[in-house]
Design an enzyme around this catalytic site. Structure first.
Site: not given
Ligand code: F0G
Length: 482
Positions: A125-126, A259, A73, A383, A216, A450
């Site tokens: 970013f979303t 990624k 843990y 997108r 990021d 989305f």
């Molecule tokens: N920042 C960027 C630039 C991203 O592309 C993503 C995720 C995140 C943050 C968030 O990270 O998914 O680990 O919580 N991108 C994915 C995509 C979902 O399909 O582009 P996460």
């Protein structure tokens, strides 16, 4: 001609069979999914280019790493391996693991944002913007204008526009800006990199005003590769050195390890400031888990530590970005409108130019992604307007200049032949764009719509009409031969 190709720096030890479907099956599957590729079952997908997130193939060493997971843990050995890898390759002082990138974004936003703050960034970013807004901030885009133009071939379209940033600081005051979020290989712009000169200048400007810079780092390794290729003075530097230099200008980072870092789950937050790190360690216990595992199993942290080391190998990044370029070049050669230059993690199709017969209200990128799936079982992602969501103040749809379909390439997963099949399907649709029917919303969730929204074709019930050309030639449509 002295031609020498690169090839993947690995061979395949284990395979995962793919299922090919019939056109009828795919028409039914996309209708059941509300014409949203996120709602398809993966077993109904032939080539999955939805995302490069968590979809990488791990190496034999990473799989072996799973076996030495220390599932204590507290104080897992794997946490210390991960910490060593992050120190070595990213260089930050404090590491706080999280279950994935948005876990780190959540902690950072809660930690640093006060209601009424403004957070600038080089395009949204979303998930990042959603967490900034949930914490009470307003996001302001300070990316340079070229990023919004799919035809502009500038080498560093992810760069921050320093004049825009300066104006924003003058307008709202530096004390309302807790940090600037600097994204590498800007996702929504088509995977476009930022130059080191721009990173340094942006950080200098922010620091002069007492504003922190949070990277990021999700695709910072791929960004480092583009710097090596394109920025004068970096050709002889290693990816490892460039990555360290990028991070050295910033005060911390959020990272989705799903990624660059070649794992199926994981992320982290890094901070150089001791006091902030202490507070972040306190918050992570509430939302993710103890600060030495942050929502991850010990084995996941081990795979991440090994993955980070593999990710910075030049041969790896060259093959990874090279495969994306291979697909992009085929599409460009056939006249398919794509975002140029070709990005690091995917090829982005300009759906407005691809489907000139559709209006923006008919959601061309969403429709094209659905139609592509019906044609060949290739799953892509919208997108554009759907991803952009609504303005939190006015409630109106945000209509971004870029309306894109992203063909995202998972790392180390598909072969060149899969890229060929994908290209053939896109090119076939491009030859008869009128086959694609527009979509409208039938259900719209409140956050990150989305992912779960549902749609219907604006007429006729199908998103892809039969091919007149194929009928003429006496062949059945669909790249899988069905
Ligand atoms: N920042 C960027 C630039 C991203 O592309 C993503 C995720 C995140 C943050 C968030 O990270 O998914 O680990 O919580 N991108 C994915 C995509 C979902 O399909 O582009 P996460």
């Amino acid at each position: 001609m002295n031609r020498r190709s690169w090839a993947e720096p690995f061979k395949i030890k284990m395979v995962e069979p793919l299922r090919m479907s019939t056109l009828d099956e795919r028409e039914q599957a996309i209708a059941e999914a509300g014409f949203n590729t996120f709602l398809l079952r993966s077993e109904d997908v032939y080539i999955d280019l939805l995302t490069d997130s968590g979809t990488s193939a791990m190496s034999d060493r990473q799989w072996a790493g799973l076996m030495v997971g220390d599932e204590a843990y507290a104080g897992s050995a794997n946490y210390y391996h991960l910490e060593a890898a992050v120190h070595r390759y990213y260089g930050y002082k404090h590491l706080i693991p999280t279950h994935q990138g948005r876990g780190a974004e959540h902690i950072l936003s809660r930690l640093m944002i006060r209601p009424g703050d403004v957070v600038p960034g080089n395009m949204y970013f979303t998930t990042t913007r959603a967490h900034q807004e949930l914490a009470g901030a307003r996001f302001v885009d300070v990316i340079n204008d070229a990023a919004h133009d799919s035809l502009d071939e500038s080498p560093f379209k992810g760069n921050v526009d320093l004049a825009k940033l300066e104006r924003l600081i003058a307008d709202v005051g530096a004390d309302r800006i807790p940090y600037l979020c600097l994204q590498c290989c800007v996702n929504m712009a088509g995977g476009q990199p930022v130059s080191l000169a721009n990173i340094a200048a942006t950080a200098a400007l922010c620091h002069r005003h007492g504003i922190k810079v949070m990277l990021d780092a999700t695709r910072a390794v791929e960004n480092a590769y583009f710097i090596k290729l394109r920025e004068p003075g970096y050709g002889d530097k290693s990816i490892e050195e460039i990555l360290r230099e990028i991070c050295s200008h910033t005060d911390g980072c959020t990272n989705s390890a799903k990624k660059d870092s070649l794992v199926n789950i994981g992320g982290f937050l890094c901070l150089n400031d001791d006091g902030l790190a202490e507070q972040a360690r306190n918050l992570v216990v509430l939302f993710e888990g103890l600060h030495t595992y942050g929502g991850l199993a010990g084995r996941d942290m081990e795979a991440m530590a090994i993955g980070i080391g593999e990710s910075v190998q030049f041969e790896h990044v060259r093959a990874r970005v090279g495969q994306v370029e291979y697909l992009g070049r085929q599409l460009a050669a056939a006249g398919v409108p794509i975002v140029k230059p070709i990005g690091g993690h995917g090829v982005f199709i300009d759906a407005v130019r691809f489907l000139p017969h559709l209006s923006r209200e008919e959601l061309p990128a969403q429709a094209l992604a659905a139609a592509l799936y019906v044609d060949s079982g290739v799953r892509a992602m919208e997108r554009g307007t759907v991803s952009s969501g609504r303005d939190p103040d006015t409630g109106k749809n945000i209509v971004p200049r870029l309306e894109l379909v992203r063909l995202t390439i998972p790392r180390r997963v598909y072969t060149q032949a899969h890229m060929d099949v994908t290209a053939e399907s896109v090119i076939a649709l491009h030859e008869e764009p009128q086959r694609v029917v527009g979509l409208r919303f039938t259900y719209e969730p409140k956050y990150l719509r989305f992912f779960q929204a549902r749609f219907e074709p604006v007429e006729g019930g199908v998103v892809l009409r039969p091919s007149a050309k194929a009928a003429e030639r006496g062949v059945v449509t669909g790249a899988t031969g069905q």
